[in-house]
Enzyme design. Sequence first.
Site, PDB file in Angstrom:
ATOM      1  N   ASP A   1      -4.190 -12.955   3.324  1.00  0.00           N
ATOM      2  CA  ASP A   1      -5.452 -12.514   3.927  1.00  0.00           C
ATOM      3  C   ASP A   1      -6.668 -12.793   3.047  1.00  0.00           C
ATOM      4  OD1 ASP A   1      -4.344 -10.695   2.190  1.00  0.00           O
ATOM      5  OD2 ASP A   1      -4.373  -9.004   3.575  1.00  0.00           O
TER       6      ASP A   1
ATOM      7  N   HIS B   1       0.827  -1.221   0.000  1.00  0.00           N
ATOM      8  CA  HIS B   1       0.000   0.000   0.000  1.00  0.00           C
ATOM      9  C   HIS B   1       0.857   1.267   0.000  1.00  0.00           C
ATOM     10  CE1 HIS B   1      -3.650  -2.232   0.444  1.00  0.00           C
ATOM     11  NE2 HIS B   1      -3.360  -2.698   1.643  1.00  0.00           N
TER      12      HIS B   1
END
Lengths: 141, 338
Positions: free
Chosen positions: B245, B123
């Site tokens: 995830d 990110h």
Amino acid sequence: MKLDRILVAVDGSDNSLGAVVWAAGLAAATGAEVVAVHALGLLDRLDGGEQVPSQPNRDEITRRFEDDWCAPLDAAGVRSRRIVRDGNPVSVVLAAADDEDIDLIVLGSRGLGGYPELLLGSTSTQVAQHSSRPVTIVPTA
Amino acid sequence: MLVGSVVAVDHHDTGLGHPEHAARLVAVARGLDEAHLGDAIGELEGRAATVTELGRVHGDLYLDALAQLAAAGGGAIDPDTRVSPGSWATACAGAGLGLAAVDALQRGEAEAAFVAPRPPGHHATATQAMGFCLVNNVAVAAAALAEAGQRVLIVDWDVHHGNGTQDIFWNDPRVLYVSTHEWPAYPGTGRVRETGGPGAPGLTVNIPLPSGATGDVALAAIDEVAAPVVDAFAPDWVLISAGFDAHRDDPLADLAWSAGDYADLTRRLAAMAPGPGRLIAFLEGGYDLNALAHSAAATVAALAGATYRPEPATNGGPGHDAVVAAARVHAHLAGGSA
């Protein structure tokens, strides 16, 4: 001067509540519409306390944003809309302001974090730095 | 194959209750122990990335600010992303793992590598920490390779879109970025129509998947959307942004993959490397410790050419229509540039 639409950034904190109340007052006085925006990060706070993962709690966070955190807008009887977007607060507020052709952005002075002296500013200082639109920062009461 | 981790020098403290915490790397180590891979894996010796190496993808002012914030005691950069006094050194060590892996593979020491930095990186943009990420580990390695004249494929199977990696290479024809991710979800980027800048048209490939998508959908995304673009691009290196995830047990997201799916995905992507020694996986997210342990071990085993499937692969979930839609967009782009 045009003041048709006011964006207010809402994160459920007392600080952002002050900004919502201030935006509601300005809208009541001018007839502007308020566009309330909540940035859905990886984590969020449902009760102002411990952080919870945002994605599994999207519906509950959205409900609290729309019904509770934005309540002063309804109490003031102003025209308003609510928008939830995924992302960090700075990018979400700047993008929503462009998409909604906002005339004024309103934020609380201090949410979580931010170190202006280190160029890692708070949401409000970063938005003020990067926005091409007028920004009002509402100090904590 | 080689495995590197910052677990022994991990001083990035996100505070009580934060899901991105030091026990994640301990879980990865436990998963590898339980897989009993023996001599198939060796330890990668890490080193810290220099500011010059980080500066290939991040702004100098940003890096200075990050280092100063850590030195000043740290704090929260945004509601998700925190810095502690040890974060800067740990982040430099994490980004250095990828560079050390590149060096070791170039020396012919192994056929593949898996590196486990903290915090995750995908990110982080050139000038913005966000989404738990401070420096973009996979981008630092990709930029080093690109500077050396290599063509780099990055496949990002973390459940969240790697907005930072996409931004950094948006207009760079030396790097092909492919991402599968849940949609809608944080960070709100990664639509199918985001396909790269004018300097790299079609070299960003986004395959957003609906909640509940299973591993068969992820494999279809790689086979039907990514593979034709990868074939045309002909990468010299394959880097994987390996978040775990998208596992069905992860508390931060709602995809439905299993450890077996990660083994299958790894084999598919390994086949995209032009030869041995050109394949590195980078740990990104993954917040259920058992799911992380099993999935990372299944991935490492597959990278080593071994079979370890603590859970069977999954199928039957939604998302095939999303794969078809993405395939149509990229087939059109390929046709248009032919």
